[in-house]
Design a protein around this motif. Sequence first.
Motif, PDB file in Angstrom:
ATOM      1  N   MET A 242     -13.817 -24.055 -16.018  1.00  0.00           N
ATOM      2  CA  MET A 242     -14.061 -23.984 -17.439  1.00  0.00           C
ATOM      3  C   MET A 242     -14.070 -22.519 -17.850  1.00  0.00           C
ATOM      4  N   ILE A 243     -13.336 -22.221 -18.913  1.00  0.00           N
ATOM      5  CA  ILE A 243     -13.273 -20.860 -19.433  1.00  0.00           C
ATOM      6  C   ILE A 243     -14.328 -20.653 -20.503  1.00  0.00           C
ATOM      7  N   ASP A 244     -14.478 -21.630 -21.392  1.00  0.00           N
ATOM      8  CA  ASP A 244     -15.425 -21.505 -22.496  1.00  0.00           C
ATOM      9  C   ASP A 244     -15.722 -22.905 -23.038  1.00  0.00           C
ATOM     10  N   SER A 245     -16.741 -23.021 -23.834  1.00  0.00           N
ATOM     11  CA  SER A 245     -17.060 -24.284 -24.490  1.00  0.00           C
ATOM     12  C   SER A 245     -17.798 -23.998 -25.791  1.00  0.00           C
ATOM     13  N   PHE A 246     -17.823 -24.985 -26.676  1.00  0.00           N
ATOM     14  CA  PHE A 246     -18.578 -24.900 -27.917  1.00  0.00           C
ATOM     15  C   PHE A 246     -18.835 -26.306 -28.417  1.00  0.00           C
ATOM     16  N   ARG A 247     -19.774 -26.443 -29.312  1.00  0.00           N
ATOM     17  CA  ARG A 247     -20.100 -27.746 -29.880  1.00  0.00           C
ATOM     18  C   ARG A 247     -19.068 -28.132 -30.935  1.00  0.00           C
ATOM     19  N   VAL A 248     -18.812 -29.432 -31.054  1.00  0.00           N
ATOM     20  CA  VAL A 248     -17.911 -29.931 -32.089  1.00  0.00           C
ATOM     21  C   VAL A 248     -18.628 -29.845 -33.435  1.00  0.00           C
ATOM     22  N   PRO A 249     -17.895 -29.916 -34.561  1.00  0.00           N
ATOM     23  CA  PRO A 249     -18.550 -29.894 -35.876  1.00  0.00           C
ATOM     24  C   PRO A 249     -19.601 -30.996 -35.982  1.00  0.00           C
TER      25      PRO A 249
ATOM     26  N   ILE B 141     -14.243 -41.988 -37.272  1.00  0.00           N
ATOM     27  CA  ILE B 141     -14.074 -41.860 -38.727  1.00  0.00           C
ATOM     28  C   ILE B 141     -12.681 -41.373 -39.134  1.00  0.00           C
ATOM     29  N   ASP B 142     -11.718 -41.318 -38.199  1.00  0.00           N
ATOM     30  CA  ASP B 142     -10.323 -40.978 -38.489  1.00  0.00           C
ATOM     31  C   ASP B 142     -10.180 -39.685 -39.298  1.00  0.00           C
ATOM     32  N   ILE B 143     -10.837 -38.647 -38.815  1.00  0.00           N
ATOM     33  CA  ILE B 143     -10.713 -37.323 -39.417  1.00  0.00           C
ATOM     34  C   ILE B 143     -10.158 -36.380 -38.361  1.00  0.00           C
ATOM     35  N   ILE B 144      -9.293 -35.457 -38.796  1.00  0.00           N
ATOM     36  CA  ILE B 144      -8.786 -34.416 -37.911  1.00  0.00           C
ATOM     37  C   ILE B 144      -9.356 -33.088 -38.386  1.00  0.00           C
ATOM     38  N   TYR B 145      -9.946 -32.347 -37.459  1.00  0.00           N
ATOM     39  CA  TYR B 145     -10.557 -31.056 -37.741  1.00  0.00           C
ATOM     40  C   TYR B 145      -9.670 -29.936 -37.231  1.00  0.00           C
ATOM     41  N   LYS B 146      -9.591 -28.853 -37.979  1.00  0.00           N
ATOM     42  CA  LYS B 146      -8.936 -27.633 -37.539  1.00  0.00           C
ATOM     43  C   LYS B 146     -10.048 -26.630 -37.231  1.00  0.00           C
ATOM     44  N   LEU B 147     -10.137 -26.199 -35.973  1.00  0.00           N
ATOM     45  CA  LEU B 147     -11.214 -25.326 -35.524  1.00  0.00           C
ATOM     46  C   LEU B 147     -10.660 -23.983 -35.066  1.00  0.00           C
ATOM     47  N   ASN B 148     -11.433 -22.920 -35.263  1.00  0.00           N
ATOM     48  CA  ASN B 148     -11.027 -21.632 -34.701  1.00  0.00           C
ATOM     49  C   ASN B 148     -11.504 -21.552 -33.250  1.00  0.00           C
ATOM     50  N   THR B 149     -11.246 -20.449 -32.593  1.00  0.00           N
ATOM     51  CA  THR B 149     -11.572 -20.339 -31.167  1.00  0.00           C
ATOM     52  C   THR B 149     -13.068 -20.260 -30.893  1.00  0.00           C
ATOM     53  N   GLU B 150     -13.887 -20.114 -31.920  1.00  0.00           N
ATOM     54  CA  GLU B 150     -15.343 -20.153 -31.752  1.00  0.00           C
ATOM     55  C   GLU B 150     -15.909 -21.537 -32.038  1.00  0.00           C
ATOM     56  N   GLY B 151     -15.039 -22.481 -32.436  1.00  0.00           N
ATOM     57  CA  GLY B 151     -15.475 -23.837 -32.736  1.00  0.00           C
ATOM     58  C   GLY B 151     -15.888 -24.053 -34.178  1.00  0.00           C
ATOM     59  N   ASN B 152     -15.663 -23.058 -35.034  1.00  0.00           N
ATOM     60  CA  ASN B 152     -16.008 -23.202 -36.451  1.00  0.00           C
ATOM     61  C   ASN B 152     -14.917 -23.986 -37.178  1.00  0.00           C
ATOM     62  N   GLU B 153     -15.332 -24.885 -38.037  1.00  0.00           N
ATOM     63  CA  GLU B 153     -14.394 -25.716 -38.787  1.00  0.00           C
ATOM     64  C   GLU B 153     -13.699 -24.894 -39.863  1.00  0.00           C
TER      65      GLU B 153
END
Length: 73
Positions: free
Chosen positions: A1-8, A31-43
């Motif tokens: 594992m290189i890195d991890s973060f919590r989902v929105p 809930i059939d939603i697609i999220y676009k996240l940056n490399t820090e896990g921010n939506e």
Amino acid sequence: MIDSFRVPYTCISPGVLAWGDDCLWLSDYDIDIIYKLNTEGNELDSFTSPGYPLDMAWDGQYLWAIIGDDKIF
């Protein structure tokens, strides 16, 4: 594992992932939603999917998703 973060916090059941546009695309199974996240896990953005993606891919310009047995968007 290189890195991890919590989902929105609005993501109930994380599903399929795709990398593209220097972002991580994450689907939510419940809930059939697609999220676009940056490399820090921010939506950065999110949108409703017409169904649960079985797979997703980024082609350099568009995010493609397979929905069910017969739909690609």
